[in-house]
Design an enzyme around this catalytic site. Structure first.
Site, mmCIF file in Angstrom:
data_model
loop_
_atom_site.group_PDB
_atom_site.id
_atom_site.type_symbol
_atom_site.label_atom_id
_atom_site.label_comp_id
_atom_site.label_asym_id
_atom_site.label_seq_id
_atom_site.Cartn_x
_atom_site.Cartn_y
_atom_site.Cartn_z
ATOM 1 N N ASP A 87 0.841 -1.194 0.000
ATOM 2 C CA ASP A 87 0.000 0.000 0.000
ATOM 3 C C ASP A 87 0.876 1.243 0.000
ATOM 4 O OD1 ASP A 87 0.842 0.265 2.632
ATOM 5 O OD2 ASP A 87 -1.129 0.166 3.517
ATOM 6 N N ILE A 88 0.243 2.373 -0.240
ATOM 7 C CA ILE A 88 0.953 3.646 -0.316
ATOM 8 C C ILE A 88 1.107 4.196 1.099
ATOM 9 C CG2 ILE A 88 0.913 5.999 -1.252
ATOM 10 C CD1 ILE A 88 -0.975 4.910 -3.471
ATOM 11 N N ASN A 95 -4.019 12.707 0.645
ATOM 12 C CA ASN A 95 -5.386 13.143 0.356
ATOM 13 C C ASN A 95 -5.754 14.406 1.128
ATOM 14 O OD1 ASN A 95 -6.589 11.578 -1.617
ATOM 15 N ND2 ASN A 95 -7.305 10.016 -0.197
ATOM 16 N N ASP A 104 -6.887 10.568 -6.195
ATOM 17 C CA ASP A 104 -7.344 9.692 -7.279
ATOM 18 C C ASP A 104 -6.335 9.673 -8.418
ATOM 19 O OD1 ASP A 104 -9.636 9.143 -5.858
ATOM 20 O OD2 ASP A 104 -10.970 10.342 -7.122
ATOM 21 N N GLU A 130 -5.965 2.043 -1.078
ATOM 22 C CA GLU A 130 -4.643 2.326 -1.637
ATOM 23 C C GLU A 130 -3.758 1.080 -1.561
ATOM 24 O OE1 GLU A 130 -3.828 3.267 2.720
ATOM 25 O OE2 GLU A 130 -5.559 3.469 1.439
#
Length: 184
Positions: A87-88, A95, A104, A130
């Site tokens: 995942d990020i 965000n 996005d 994510e």
């Protein structure tokens, strides 16, 4: 008494119209199947498709291992497969700082970068918000770790928008690699 046949042009027209309708229907079914398997935002495989594919591959590897144990002369190495789930890092921060549209865009761009870097036989998709999953058939843990490191390096060096606003000043990922059947 011979039968009189119809107009050949009319018959040909009917055959071509029927063929065109079949092709149109097949194209619609193909589009629906693709839509059902793809993540709407990133245009890579979705979780449902990944889970189904993973189950099928694990079954194939397990069957191959069983067949190999049953065969005489068990000297050849068995089939393996590996996965890389990642995942990020700090995606919520990205965000919150840059807005959800930028988030996005980051997901789309990251998916594109990774999708271009993986092998043709690998299956890559979005597993969650994510989170991403890379399924690597015929790949052991060592090879999968090399692939994971390659992806990590590509993403760290990619010029993502607003990366400098992240805690590490880059877009970074965190994940793990597992091999089947070694890791269960």
């Amino acid at each position: 008494k011979p039968r009189k046949s119809g107009d050949p042009k009319t018959a040909l027209r009917l055959v071509t119209q029927t063929g065109a309708q079949v092709l149109h229907t097949a194209a619609q079914v193909s589009r629906m199947k693709t839509t059902a398997e793809m993540d709407g935002l990133t245009r890579i495989y979705n979780k449902k498709h990944l889970e189904q594919t993973l189950n099928e591959l694990i079954y194939r590897v397990a069957c191959a291992a069983y067949d190999q144990r049953s065969a005489v002369g068990q000297g050849a190495p068995g089939q393996v497969m590996s996965v890389f789930l990642f995942d990020i890092d700090n995606f919520k921060n990205y965000n919150d700082t840059n807005g959800h549209l930028a988030g996005d865009k980051l997901l789309q761009e990251l998916a594109g970068v990774v999708n271009e870097a993986v092998r043709k036989d690998d299956i890559f998709g979005r597993f969650g918000g994510e989170e991403f999953l890379l399924i690597m058939p015929h790949t052991n843990a060592s090879q999968a770790l090399s692939a994971a490191e390659k992806i990590r390096g590509l993403l760290a060096s990619h010029p993502f928008a607003f990366a400098e606003r992240q805690p590490l000043k880059i877009i970074s990922i965190r994940g793990g690699v597992g091999e089947y059947p070694m890791h269960g």
